[in-house]
Every structure is written in structure tokens, then in C-alpha cells.
Design a protein around this motif. Structure first.
Motif, PDB file in Angstrom:
ATOM      1  N   PRO A  54       0.822  -1.214   0.000  1.00 22.43           N
ATOM      2  CA  PRO A  54       0.000   0.000   0.000  1.00 22.43           C
ATOM      3  C   PRO A  54       0.853   1.260   0.000  1.00 22.43           C
ATOM      4  N   ALA A  55       0.279   2.322  -0.492  1.00 23.84           N
ATOM      5  CA  ALA A  55       0.914   3.632  -0.369  1.00 23.84           C
ATOM      6  C   ALA A  55       0.902   4.046   1.098  1.00 23.84           C
ATOM      7  N   TRP A  56       1.717   5.044   1.434  1.00 26.04           N
ATOM      8  CA  TRP A  56       1.703   5.597   2.793  1.00 26.04           C
ATOM      9  C   TRP A  56       1.120   6.995   2.728  1.00 26.04           C
ATOM     10  N   LEU A  57       0.153   7.222   3.562  1.00 27.20           N
ATOM     11  CA  LEU A  57      -0.505   8.521   3.611  1.00 27.20           C
ATOM     12  C   LEU A  57      -0.267   9.149   4.967  1.00 27.20           C
ATOM     13  N   LYS A  58       0.647  10.084   5.002  1.00 27.76           N
ATOM     14  CA  LYS A  58       0.988  10.786   6.245  1.00 27.76           C
ATOM     15  C   LYS A  58       1.259   9.822   7.402  1.00 27.76           C
ATOM     16  N   GLY A  59       2.151   8.870   7.119  1.00 27.93           N
ATOM     17  CA  GLY A  59       2.646   8.009   8.190  1.00 27.93           C
ATOM     18  C   GLY A  59       1.894   6.724   8.424  1.00 27.93           C
ATOM     19  N   ARG A  60       0.870   6.414   7.636  1.00 27.50           N
ATOM     20  CA  ARG A  60       0.202   5.131   7.827  1.00 27.50           C
ATOM     21  C   ARG A  60      -0.143   4.507   6.480  1.00 27.50           C
ATOM     22  N   PRO A  61      -0.132   3.170   6.438  1.00 29.40           N
ATOM     23  CA  PRO A  61      -0.414   2.491   5.167  1.00 29.40           C
ATOM     24  C   PRO A  61      -1.859   2.671   4.750  1.00 29.40           C
ATOM     25  N   ALA A  62      -2.050   2.817   3.450  1.00 24.38           N
ATOM     26  CA  ALA A  62      -3.387   3.028   2.898  1.00 24.38           C
ATOM     27  C   ALA A  62      -4.077   1.682   2.684  1.00 24.38           C
ATOM     28  N   TRP A  63      -4.370   1.051   3.800  1.00 21.31           N
ATOM     29  CA  TRP A  63      -5.041  -0.254   3.789  1.00 21.31           C
ATOM     30  C   TRP A  63      -6.355  -0.083   4.544  1.00 21.31           C
ATOM     31  N   PHE A  64      -7.440  -0.519   3.937  1.00 24.54           N
ATOM     32  CA  PHE A  64      -8.758  -0.223   4.491  1.00 24.54           C
ATOM     33  C   PHE A  64      -9.616  -1.479   4.593  1.00 24.54           C
ATOM     34  N   ARG A  65     -10.388  -1.563   5.648  1.00 25.68           N
ATOM     35  CA  ARG A  65     -11.470  -2.547   5.723  1.00 25.68           C
ATOM     36  C   ARG A  65     -12.764  -1.754   5.612  1.00 25.68           C
ATOM     37  N   VAL A  66     -13.589  -2.170   4.675  1.00 24.17           N
ATOM     38  CA  VAL A  66     -14.827  -1.457   4.389  1.00 24.17           C
ATOM     39  C   VAL A  66     -16.008  -2.380   4.663  1.00 24.17           C
ATOM     40  N   ILE A  67     -16.948  -1.906   5.454  1.00 17.91           N
ATOM     41  CA  ILE A  67     -18.171  -2.658   5.732  1.00 17.91           C
ATOM     42  C   ILE A  67     -19.303  -2.045   4.921  1.00 17.91           C
ATOM     43  N   CYS A  68     -20.111  -2.906   4.337  1.00 17.18           N
ATOM     44  CA  CYS A  68     -21.285  -2.458   3.589  1.00 17.18           C
ATOM     45  C   CYS A  68     -22.516  -3.126   4.177  1.00 17.18           C
ATOM     46  N   CYS A  69     -23.541  -2.348   4.472  1.00 14.67           N
ATOM     47  CA  CYS A  69     -24.787  -2.897   4.993  1.00 14.67           C
ATOM     48  C   CYS A  69     -25.966  -2.165   4.366  1.00 14.67           C
ATOM     49  N   ALA A  70     -26.738  -2.887   3.601  1.00 16.06           N
ATOM     50  CA  ALA A  70     -27.941  -2.326   2.981  1.00 16.06           C
ATOM     51  C   ALA A  70     -27.654  -1.046   2.217  1.00 16.06           C
ATOM     52  N   GLY A  71     -26.520  -1.010   1.530  1.00 12.67           N
ATOM     53  CA  GLY A  71     -26.163   0.144   0.722  1.00 12.67           C
ATOM     54  C   GLY A  71     -25.362   1.203   1.444  1.00 12.67           C
ATOM     55  N   ASP A  72     -25.366   1.186   2.773  1.00  5.17           N
ATOM     56  CA  ASP A  72     -24.535   2.120   3.536  1.00  5.17           C
ATOM     57  C   ASP A  72     -23.112   1.561   3.620  1.00  5.17           C
ATOM     58  N   ILE A  73     -22.135   2.431   3.430  1.00  9.16           N
ATOM     59  CA  ILE A  73     -20.741   2.003   3.357  1.00  9.16           C
ATOM     60  C   ILE A  73     -19.945   2.687   4.448  1.00  9.16           C
ATOM     61  N   TYR A  74     -19.162   1.880   5.171  1.00 10.71           N
ATOM     62  CA  TYR A  74     -18.394   2.371   6.314  1.00 10.71           C
ATOM     63  C   TYR A  74     -16.908   2.049   6.093  1.00 10.71           C
ATOM     64  N   PRO A  75     -16.145   2.985   5.497  1.00  6.75           N
ATOM     65  CA  PRO A  75     -14.717   2.725   5.274  1.00  6.75           C
ATOM     66  C   PRO A  75     -13.897   3.033   6.526  1.00  6.75           C
ATOM     67  N   CYS A  76     -12.966   2.154   6.832  1.00  9.36           N
ATOM     68  CA  CYS A  76     -12.085   2.345   7.993  1.00  9.36           C
ATOM     69  C   CYS A  76     -10.647   2.049   7.599  1.00  9.36           C
ATOM     70  N   TRP A  77      -9.722   2.857   8.142  1.00  5.70           N
ATOM     71  CA  TRP A  77      -8.323   2.464   8.105  1.00  5.70           C
ATOM     72  C   TRP A  77      -8.225   1.157   8.886  1.00  5.70           C
ATOM     73  N   TRP A  78      -7.383   0.240   8.405  1.00  6.69           N
ATOM     74  CA  TRP A  78      -7.295  -1.057   9.075  1.00  6.69           C
ATOM     75  C   TRP A  78      -5.846  -1.507   9.128  1.00  6.69           C
ATOM     76  N   ASP A  79      -5.376  -1.739  10.328  1.00  9.57           N
ATOM     77  CA  ASP A  79      -3.995  -2.178  10.531  1.00  9.57           C
ATOM     78  C   ASP A  79      -3.934  -3.695  10.383  1.00  9.57           C
ATOM     79  N   VAL A  80      -3.171  -4.182   9.417  1.00 10.95           N
ATOM     80  CA  VAL A  80      -3.134  -5.618   9.142  1.00 10.95           C
ATOM     81  C   VAL A  80      -2.453  -6.403  10.255  1.00 10.95           C
ATOM     82  N   ASN A  81      -1.703  -5.741  11.102  1.00 10.87           N
ATOM     83  CA  ASN A  81      -1.030  -6.424  12.205  1.00 10.87           C
ATOM     84  C   ASN A  81      -1.866  -6.422  13.481  1.00 10.87           C
TER      85      ASN A  81
END
Length: 303
Positions: free
Chosen positions: A180-207
Motif C-alpha cells: 500500500p501507499a503511505w498517507l501521512k505516516g500510515r499504510p493506505a489499507w482499508f477494511r470497508v463494511i457495507c450494509c444495505a447500501g450504507d458504506i463504512y470505510p475504515c483504516w485497518w492495521d493488518v497487524n
């Protein structure tokens, strides 16, 4: 006969907080809520077969880990029940090999991948050119979750052959690592939850697996809108009402789906577990599920 509006099957002790939130959301909207757990599974199934009770909407969070719930899931599929994440769709979406091909067809970026047939169908493989995967790559079975059977730092064909023996009836994916790219000190890795069309993107630390919601400012500043559009396409491809996915932004500016579809989302609260889902997202998911049930009920009575 006693009719319930919404039935939830669950068997994981850490789901208790989510279940309590969902029950409160149902009560607030006047819905009769039925919980089916291992302790009452037999009595509920028996009551259904005797037409003593029924339910109009159903969400299963148990069958994947406990096959005893299959008669309940089957009953829901054979009756006029609105099923959230229907079993047949969930099974289809759980197949990473199938999803990989469907993602590519839908224009979603994925890691470079080699799909191997099950060992039981093809014991001997033709010579494999692993060079496009890089020095280290990931080996994963097409089914399963929680990292079961996954080798993240594979380096050789020998490891591939050995891995196929662990789940000989399953397809396997060999995937290049995504950096992933780094965006101001953190990796651009995301876990995104989708429920009934609503989308909740979160930064997600793989470790650490810690979630941090993406703010509106970050969405604008870093150009992260494709997290929404990519997840919308995944929702269309998978045909699931609620799921999570992992998406990484590379230095080349590509949004790459790195973990395709998880339909059994871990919904532990962040206030109770450091790697849980932010509480406000869990509450919103409960509300959206109730809205799904209500919308379906309205659609049934409208001319």
C-alpha cells in the motif's frame, strides 16, 4: 401461531453485544425479534415444523460454524421469508476463486493471481511460473476465513504443493503481495463494511486489526471516494446485503481489493475489544438491518 418479524440465528458468544443492540433496534420500531441459539435451536425448529411459530425475515450468523443450524436455514429458504444474505448467495460469495474472476469481469482491481484446481481433481500440476508473484507471495484456499490455511510469506513451489494437501477438495489462490501507499505516516489499507447500501470505510492495521473510521476530511484530502464506488460494485457482484472487504491504495493510485468478500463480519464492539468495530458503526448496522426488514414488510403490503 406466533409470528415474529425478524429471526437471528447466532452461536458466537462475542455476538452478544451486537444481538442486544439489534434487539433494541427492533423493539424501538415495533418488531418482534426471535433469537435462535444452540440452547433453543431444537425447540424452535420443532415449533416451526409444527406451525406453532413463524418469522418473516431471517439473518444467519451460525451455520458456517455449526451445521446443526441447517434445518433452520432450510426452513427459511422453503417458506416466504425475507433472507438477509441468503445461504446460496453467501456460499457463492465465499468462494474466493469465483469472486476473483467475477471481480475482474466487473473491472475491480485485484492482486496478480494464479488459481489452482483442487488436489483431488488434479494431483499433478503443470510447471508453475511463479515469477510474476514476486519473491514472496500468499497461498490461500478458496474457502474459509480467519486466515485458516493461509500462508502469507510463501517463497517456493514446494510450499504450494504442500499447502494443497491441507484442503485437497478446495481450489487455491496464489497471490502477489500488494504494497500500500503511505498517507501521512500510515499504510493506505482499508477494511470497508457495507450494509444495505450504507458504506463504512475504515483504516485497518493488518497487524493489530484496529479499525479507525475514515473521516470526511480524509476522504477528500486523499481522494478516497473509490472506496465507496469499489464497494458498491462488490455489493452488486456478490448480491449480499451485509459484508466486509479489504481494499488497499497502491503508490500507483490503484484501489485493489485484497480480501474479497466476508459475509460473517466480526461485530464485536470497539468499546469492549481493541480490535472491534467502532460502536457507532455497529449501532448503524443494526438500524440498517431493521430498515431492510421494515422495507420488505412494506413492499409486501403495498399494491
Amino acid at each position: 401461531m406466533t409470528d415474529f418479524d425478524f429471526c437471528l440465528a447466532w452461536n458466537w458468544e462475542y455476538d452478544a453485544d451486537f444481538v442486544a443492540i439489534l434487539e433494541q433496534a427492533c423493539l424501538a420500531r415495533g418488531l418482534k425479534f426471535l433469537q435462535v441459539m444452540p440452547a433453543n435451536l431444537f425447540s424452535i425448529t420443532e415449533a416451526l415444523e409444527k406451525n406453532e411459530i413463524a418469522f418473516s425475515a431471517f439473518l444467519d450468523r451460525a451455520l458456517e460454524a455449526d451445521p446443526r443450524f441447517f434445518p433452520l436455514v432450510r426452513w427459511a429458504s422453503e417458506h416466504d421469508v425475507y433472507r438477509i444474505n441468503p445461504y446460496d448467495r453467501a456460499v457463492h460469495a465465499m468462494n474466493k476463486a469465483t469472486m476473483h474472476l467475477e471481480f475482474i469481469t466487473a473491472g475491480i482491481h485485484t492482486p496478480y493471481t494464479i488459481v489452482l484446481p483442487p488436489y483431488e481433481k488434479q494431483v499433478e500440476l503443470p510447471p508453475l511460473d511463479l515469477s510474476p508473484l514476486g519473491d514472496r507471495f500468499t497461498i490461500k484456499p478458496a474457502h474459509g476465513g480467519g486466515g485458516e490455511g493461509v500462508i502469507t510469506e510463501a517463497t517456493s513451489v514446494g510450499q504450494v504443493h504442500q499447502a494443497r494437501l491441507e484442503f485437497p477438495a478446495d481450489y487455491y489462490l496464489l497471490q502477489a503481495h500488494i504494497v500500500p501507499a503511505w498517507l501521512k505516516g500510515r499504510p493506505a489499507w482499508f477494511r470497508v463494511i457495507c450494509c444495505a447500501g450504507d458504506i463504512y470505510p475504515c483504516w485497518w492495521d493488518v497487524n493489530t486489526h484496529v479499525y479507525v473510521p475514515v473521516s470526511a476530511q480524509e476522504l477528500e484530502e486523499y481522494g478516497l471516494a473509490p472506496l465507496y464506488s469499489t464497494t458498491q460494485v462488490i455489493a452488486h457482484v456478490s448480491q449480499l446485503d451485509i459484508f466486509s472487504t479489504e481494499i488497499a491504495l497502491t503508490a500507483a493510485g490503484l484501489f485493489v481489493a485484497v480480501d474479497y468478500v466476508n459475509d460473517q463480519i466480526d461485530l464485536r464492539l470497539k468499546s469492549k475489544a481493541f480490535d472491534g468495530v467502532p460502536d457507532e458503526i455497529v449501532h448503524s448496522i443494526a438500524e440498517r438491518l431493521v430498515e431492510l426488514v421494515l422495507n420488505h414488510a412494506r413492499a409486501r403490503v403495498e399494491p
